[in-house]
Motif scaffolding. Structure first.
Motif, PDB file in Angstrom:
ATOM      1  N   TYR A  43       2.073  18.115   3.879  1.00 58.04           N
ATOM      2  CA  TYR A  43       1.780  17.971   2.345  1.00 58.04           C
ATOM      3  C   TYR A  43       0.521  17.266   2.122  1.00 58.04           C
ATOM      4  O   TYR A  43       0.174  17.166   1.107  1.00 58.04           O
ATOM      5  CB  TYR A  43       3.219  17.574   1.594  1.00 58.04           C
ATOM      6  N   VAL A  44       0.360  16.342   2.818  1.00 57.75           N
ATOM      7  CA  VAL A  44      -0.865  15.505   2.965  1.00 57.75           C
ATOM      8  C   VAL A  44      -1.755  15.418   4.136  1.00 57.75           C
ATOM      9  O   VAL A  44      -1.850  14.499   4.983  1.00 57.75           O
ATOM     10  CB  VAL A  44      -0.696  14.067   2.671  1.00 57.75           C
ATOM     11  N   PRO A  45      -2.394  16.555   4.384  1.00 54.09           N
ATOM     12  CA  PRO A  45      -3.112  16.809   5.818  1.00 54.09           C
ATOM     13  C   PRO A  45      -4.091  15.705   5.925  1.00 54.09           C
ATOM     14  O   PRO A  45      -4.703  15.770   4.745  1.00 54.09           O
ATOM     15  CB  PRO A  45      -3.899  18.287   5.774  1.00 54.09           C
ATOM     16  N   GLY A  46      -4.395  15.142   6.839  1.00 52.21           N
ATOM     17  CA  GLY A  46      -5.447  14.082   7.226  1.00 52.21           C
ATOM     18  C   GLY A  46      -4.966  12.664   6.661  1.00 52.21           C
ATOM     19  O   GLY A  46      -5.664  11.721   6.787  1.00 52.21           O
ATOM     20  N   HIS A  47      -3.942  12.538   6.116  1.00 47.80           N
ATOM     21  CA  HIS A  47      -3.473  11.295   5.688  1.00 47.80           C
ATOM     22  C   HIS A  47      -2.685  10.510   6.758  1.00 47.80           C
ATOM     23  O   HIS A  47      -1.780  11.293   7.341  1.00 47.80           O
ATOM     24  CB  HIS A  47      -2.583  11.457   4.430  1.00 47.80           C
ATOM     25  N   GLY A  48      -2.799   9.144   6.604  1.00 50.26           N
ATOM     26  CA  GLY A  48      -2.065   8.445   7.730  1.00 50.26           C
ATOM     27  C   GLY A  48      -2.474   8.525   8.941  1.00 50.26           C
ATOM     28  O   GLY A  48      -3.410   9.494   9.471  1.00 50.26           O
ATOM     29  N   ASN A  49      -2.162   7.493   9.639  1.00 45.67           N
ATOM     30  CA  ASN A  49      -2.591   7.455  11.198  1.00 45.67           C
ATOM     31  C   ASN A  49      -1.776   6.755  12.223  1.00 45.67           C
ATOM     32  O   ASN A  49      -0.882   5.934  11.794  1.00 45.67           O
ATOM     33  CB  ASN A  49      -4.039   6.570  10.999  1.00 45.67           C
ATOM     34  N   GLY A  50      -1.765   7.224  13.199  1.00 41.07           N
ATOM     35  CA  GLY A  50      -0.864   6.682  14.229  1.00 41.07           C
ATOM     36  C   GLY A  50      -1.483   5.660  15.080  1.00 41.07           C
ATOM     37  O   GLY A  50      -2.581   5.354  15.063  1.00 41.07           O
ATOM     38  N   GLY A  51      -0.466   4.926  15.831  1.00 42.04           N
ATOM     39  CA  GLY A  51      -0.696   4.228  16.901  1.00 42.04           C
ATOM     40  C   GLY A  51      -0.616   2.530  16.301  1.00 42.04           C
ATOM     41  O   GLY A  51      -0.976   1.670  17.446  1.00 42.04           O
ATOM     42  N   TYR A  52      -0.466   2.440  15.280  1.00 41.45           N
ATOM     43  CA  TYR A  52      -0.292   1.104  14.686  1.00 41.45           C
ATOM     44  C   TYR A  52       0.622   0.957  13.627  1.00 41.45           C
ATOM     45  O   TYR A  52       0.721   1.989  12.719  1.00 41.45           O
ATOM     46  CB  TYR A  52      -1.726   0.391  14.420  1.00 41.45           C
ATOM     47  N   ASP A  53       1.063  -0.023  13.058  1.00 42.78           N
ATOM     48  CA  ASP A  53       1.965  -0.212  12.044  1.00 42.78           C
ATOM     49  C   ASP A  53       1.355  -1.451  11.462  1.00 42.78           C
ATOM     50  O   ASP A  53       1.186  -2.374  11.839  1.00 42.78           O
ATOM     51  CB  ASP A  53       3.405  -0.525  12.545  1.00 42.78           C
ATOM     52  N   VAL A  54       0.912  -1.230   9.866  1.00 44.35           N
ATOM     53  CA  VAL A  54       0.331  -2.563   9.323  1.00 44.35           C
ATOM     54  C   VAL A  54       1.516  -3.283   8.558  1.00 44.35           C
ATOM     55  O   VAL A  54       2.559  -2.644   7.981  1.00 44.35           O
ATOM     56  CB  VAL A  54      -0.408  -1.785   8.004  1.00 44.35           C
ATOM     57  N   GLY A  55       1.615  -4.335   8.705  1.00 45.16           N
ATOM     58  CA  GLY A  55       2.462  -5.654   8.195  1.00 45.16           C
ATOM     59  C   GLY A  55       2.012  -6.095   6.893  1.00 45.16           C
ATOM     60  O   GLY A  55       3.020  -6.116   5.815  1.00 45.16           O
ATOM     61  N   HIS A  56       0.722  -6.250   6.786  1.00 45.48           N
ATOM     62  CA  HIS A  56       0.208  -6.896   5.689  1.00 45.48           C
ATOM     63  C   HIS A  56      -1.458  -6.449   5.142  1.00 45.48           C
ATOM     64  O   HIS A  56      -1.969  -6.357   6.011  1.00 45.48           O
ATOM     65  CB  HIS A  56       0.347  -8.427   5.541  1.00 45.48           C
ATOM     66  N   TYR A  57      -1.618  -6.443   3.878  1.00 43.98           N
ATOM     67  CA  TYR A  57      -2.750  -6.279   3.475  1.00 43.98           C
ATOM     68  C   TYR A  57      -3.291  -7.358   2.490  1.00 43.98           C
ATOM     69  O   TYR A  57      -2.590  -7.743   1.636  1.00 43.98           O
ATOM     70  CB  TYR A  57      -2.923  -4.941   2.526  1.00 43.98           C
ATOM     71  N   THR A  58      -4.521  -7.973   2.687  1.00 37.38           N
ATOM     72  CA  THR A  58      -5.111  -8.867   1.795  1.00 37.38           C
ATOM     73  C   THR A  58      -6.376  -8.307   1.184  1.00 37.38           C
ATOM     74  O   THR A  58      -7.355  -7.917   2.056  1.00 37.38           O
ATOM     75  CB  THR A  58      -5.351 -10.229   2.529  1.00 37.38           C
ATOM     76  N   LEU A  59      -6.304  -7.847   0.096  1.00 32.46           N
ATOM     77  CA  LEU A  59      -7.607  -7.137  -0.569  1.00 32.46           C
ATOM     78  C   LEU A  59      -8.055  -8.154  -1.421  1.00 32.46           C
ATOM     79  O   LEU A  59      -7.579  -8.941  -2.289  1.00 32.46           O
ATOM     80  CB  LEU A  59      -6.988  -5.930  -1.412  1.00 32.46           C
ATOM     81  N   ASP A  60      -9.506  -8.217  -1.384  1.00 28.24           N
ATOM     82  CA  ASP A  60     -10.236  -8.990  -2.135  1.00 28.24           C
ATOM     83  C   ASP A  60     -11.231  -8.214  -2.744  1.00 28.24           C
ATOM     84  O   ASP A  60     -12.359  -7.816  -2.081  1.00 28.24           O
ATOM     85  CB  ASP A  60     -10.872 -10.376  -1.625  1.00 28.24           C
ATOM     86  N   VAL A  61     -11.322  -7.719  -4.145  1.00 28.67           N
ATOM     87  CA  VAL A  61     -12.235  -6.623  -4.430  1.00 28.67           C
ATOM     88  C   VAL A  61     -12.974  -7.435  -5.855  1.00 28.67           C
ATOM     89  O   VAL A  61     -12.279  -8.003  -6.449  1.00 28.67           O
ATOM     90  CB  VAL A  61     -11.569  -5.368  -4.688  1.00 28.67           C
ATOM     91  N   ARG A  62     -14.303  -6.918  -6.071  1.00 29.59           N
ATOM     92  CA  ARG A  62     -15.017  -7.249  -7.240  1.00 29.59           C
ATOM     93  C   ARG A  62     -15.515  -6.008  -7.739  1.00 29.59           C
ATOM     94  O   ARG A  62     -16.044  -5.160  -7.148  1.00 29.59           O
ATOM     95  CB  ARG A  62     -16.046  -8.064  -7.068  1.00 29.59           C
ATOM     96  N   TYR A  63     -15.213  -5.869  -9.116  1.00 28.78           N
ATOM     97  CA  TYR A  63     -15.573  -4.505  -9.778  1.00 28.78           C
ATOM     98  C   TYR A  63     -16.496  -4.902 -11.242  1.00 28.78           C
ATOM     99  O   TYR A  63     -16.069  -5.660 -12.000  1.00 28.78           O
ATOM    100  CB  TYR A  63     -14.186  -3.945 -10.191  1.00 28.78           C
ATOM    101  N   ASP A  64     -17.344  -4.301 -11.337  1.00 29.85           N
ATOM    102  CA  ASP A  64     -18.523  -4.376 -12.438  1.00 29.85           C
ATOM    103  C   ASP A  64     -18.295  -3.031 -13.183  1.00 29.85           C
ATOM    104  O   ASP A  64     -19.080  -2.002 -12.902  1.00 29.85           O
ATOM    105  CB  ASP A  64     -19.785  -4.710 -11.920  1.00 29.85           C
ATOM    106  N   PRO A  65     -17.695  -2.832 -14.363  1.00 23.62           N
ATOM    107  CA  PRO A  65     -17.650  -1.566 -15.116  1.00 23.62           C
ATOM    108  C   PRO A  65     -19.081  -1.245 -15.429  1.00 23.62           C
ATOM    109  O   PRO A  65     -19.341   0.029 -15.460  1.00 23.62           O
ATOM    110  CB  PRO A  65     -16.924  -1.832 -16.216  1.00 23.62           C
ATOM    111  N   ALA A  66     -20.053  -2.162 -15.687  1.00 19.29           N
ATOM    112  CA  ALA A  66     -21.383  -1.885 -16.179  1.00 19.29           C
ATOM    113  C   ALA A  66     -22.105  -0.990 -15.297  1.00 19.29           C
ATOM    114  O   ALA A  66     -22.901  -0.140 -15.584  1.00 19.29           O
ATOM    115  CB  ALA A  66     -22.102  -3.136 -16.542  1.00 19.29           C
ATOM    116  N   THR A  67     -21.817  -1.052 -13.818  1.00 19.97           N
ATOM    117  CA  THR A  67     -22.432  -0.564 -12.859  1.00 19.97           C
ATOM    118  C   THR A  67     -21.598   0.523 -12.012  1.00 19.97           C
ATOM    119  O   THR A  67     -22.017   1.310 -11.213  1.00 19.97           O
ATOM    120  CB  THR A  67     -23.162  -1.329 -11.725  1.00 19.97           C
TER     121      THR A  67
END
Length: 467
Positions: A43-67
């Protein structure tokens, strides 16, 4: 895995290299090999990856709507499930500036929607490791999202990152499949005056040089498609419910007594009702977000804080039924997630049934009347289980799925039925499940064979006999 032969000069050299790097090969870990670039979900070809399992994501993003430019840093803590020579992350369109693995620079390259990472040495099976990715660019929407517009959408006053099954990889590197759930810390920096909403418990806000950083923490494992960003001019209501933070938001230009705000104001009440049927609410925060962008022609159960498109409130009247639907997903789909997308009926069938339960509780028609009306108009040639990629959001998944749920209730009786539901949400909490798992649990709780019932109501080609 093959045993390393002492006769092999190459293998002996590998042992020396691994020993020098602190890794010890074993029959299971060696030789190191690439993780798969596709989990094989059709149903989602190409999605997901094998060989590891993620426990936690720390995401720090900055977004400027003007650009319309996003810059980000993603740190993933994962565990190798095999000996890894390299691994993939899903990432669409953005440019990667730097990747480190356990603090050491790692080779990386792009291959379509994949980020291919080669660490400086192999990762042993069972090893915990940290990946740090610095990236940026102009995020793009998903053009083939099953629900229409999805992914990262630039809006008149900000942006919306939303979609099922595609969205997460448009704004951060991710193992993008529900079978690999993880916890999240999310920091979003936007120009002063804008709101930046996401999942989970709100954290402290900070201001610096014309920018505001909003922080969110989802401490229960979450499937990646359930993450969201909503940035713009919103009127935010904050408080507590049942001792947990409640955050709801509607576009700033909408009236406080408008249909969206009135509907979201019932979030706590509806969640409490559903908890009386399904078991304890599974997350540390409540909430909901109404958006005004007409490209969002759906509501989505983004974890702890569903997002509602404007079409649900167009007639000027409150719509608590859609709130009941998305809140029911907090149990069915979010806390207990599907293992494969072919079982999406579990998510949508139970959420649709929750609408019937809520409508009855709120003075509307009974669940039995809703069942009878839907039974009379159902196309039994369309299956609920494995409906096909193009029909994964079709009526058979939602309505026929709900019919199967009510048929189970009529067959086993109310007491056993709700014990089945509570056992499912308790035993599978924070995990995944399949149709086979659900049938097995229902038979165990009921003490009787139920597979023929599920088969008839979910995949049979003709109308089943009414229970």
């Amino acid at each position: 895995m093959r045993r390393i032969s002492p006769r092999s000069v190459l293998a002996a050299a590998l042992v020396v290299v691994l020993a020098a790097s602190g890794c010890t090969p074993s029959d299971e870990d060696a030789p190191f090999r690439p993780g798969s670039a596709d989990l094989g979900d059709p149903y989602v070809p190409g999605h997901g990856n094998g060989g590891y399992d993620v426990g936690h994501y720390t995401l720090d993003v900055r977004y400027d709507p003007a650009t319309d430019r996003l810059t980000g840093r993603a740190q993933l803590t994962a565990t190798a499930t095999q000996g890894l020579s390299r691994f993939n992350l899903d990432l669409a369109g953005l440019t990667v500036d730097r990747v480190t693995v356990d603090g050491a620079a790692a080779e990386h390259r792009r291959a379509g929607g994949e980020l291919v990472v080669t660490p400086p040495h192999g990762l042993a099976r069972g090893a915990r490791f940290t990946v740090d990715v610095a990236y940026g660019g102009v995020p793009a929407p998903v053009t083939d999202g099953a629900l229409g517009a999805g992914g990262f959408l630039h809006t008149d006053d900000g942006a919306i990152a939303l979609g099922q099954p595609d969205s997460a990889a448009t704004w951060y590197p991710v193992n993008d499949h529900p079978s690999d759930k993880a916890t999240y810390d999310i920091a979003v920096t936007v120009p002063d005056g804008l709101t930046a909403l996401s999942n989970g418990v709100p954290g402290p806000r900070s201001d610096e040089n014309g920018w505001t950083t909003w922080r969110w923490s989802e401490r229960s494992p979450m499937a990646s498609y359930l993450t969201t960003l909503v940035i713009g001019n919103y009127r935010v209501a904050t408080g507590t419910h049942a001792g947990r933070p409640m955050v709801t938001a509607v576009p700033a230009g909408e009236p406080e007594t408008g249909p969206a705000a009135t509907s979201l104001a019932r979030t706590g009440e509806i969640a409490d009702f559903l908890a009386s049927r399904f078991g304890p609410y599974p997350f540390e925060a409540y909430g909901g977000i109404a958006v005004a962008d007409d490209r969002i022609g759906y509501a989505l159960e983004t974890q702890s804080r569903p997002v509602y498109g404007p079409g649900f409130f167009m007639d000027g009247r409150p719509n608590p039924s859609v709130v009941a639907h998305e809140l029911a997903h907090q149990w069915f789909g979010d806390s207990v997630s599907l293992t494969r997308w072919s079982d999406i009926w579990i998510n949508e069938g139970f959420a649709t049934y929750a609408e019937w339960l809520w409508d009855e509780h709120d003075g509307g028609r009974t669940a039995q009347r809703a069942f009878e009306a839907q039974y009379a108009t159902t196309d039994w040639s369309e299956p609920s289980v494995d409906p096909g990629r193009d029909a994964m959001f079709g009526s058979a998944v939602y309505k026929r799925g709900a019919l199967a749920v009510h048929a189970l209730r009529r067959t086993v009786g109310d007491d056993t039925f709700f014990r089945i539901l509570r056992a499912w949400t308790a035993e599978r909490r924070d995990g995944n499940g399949s149709t086979q798992d659900l049938v097995a649990l229902a038979e165990r709780v009921a003490g009787r064979q139920l597979r023929p019932l599920f088969d008839a109501w979910l995949v049979g080609g003709s109308a089943p006999a009414l229970p």
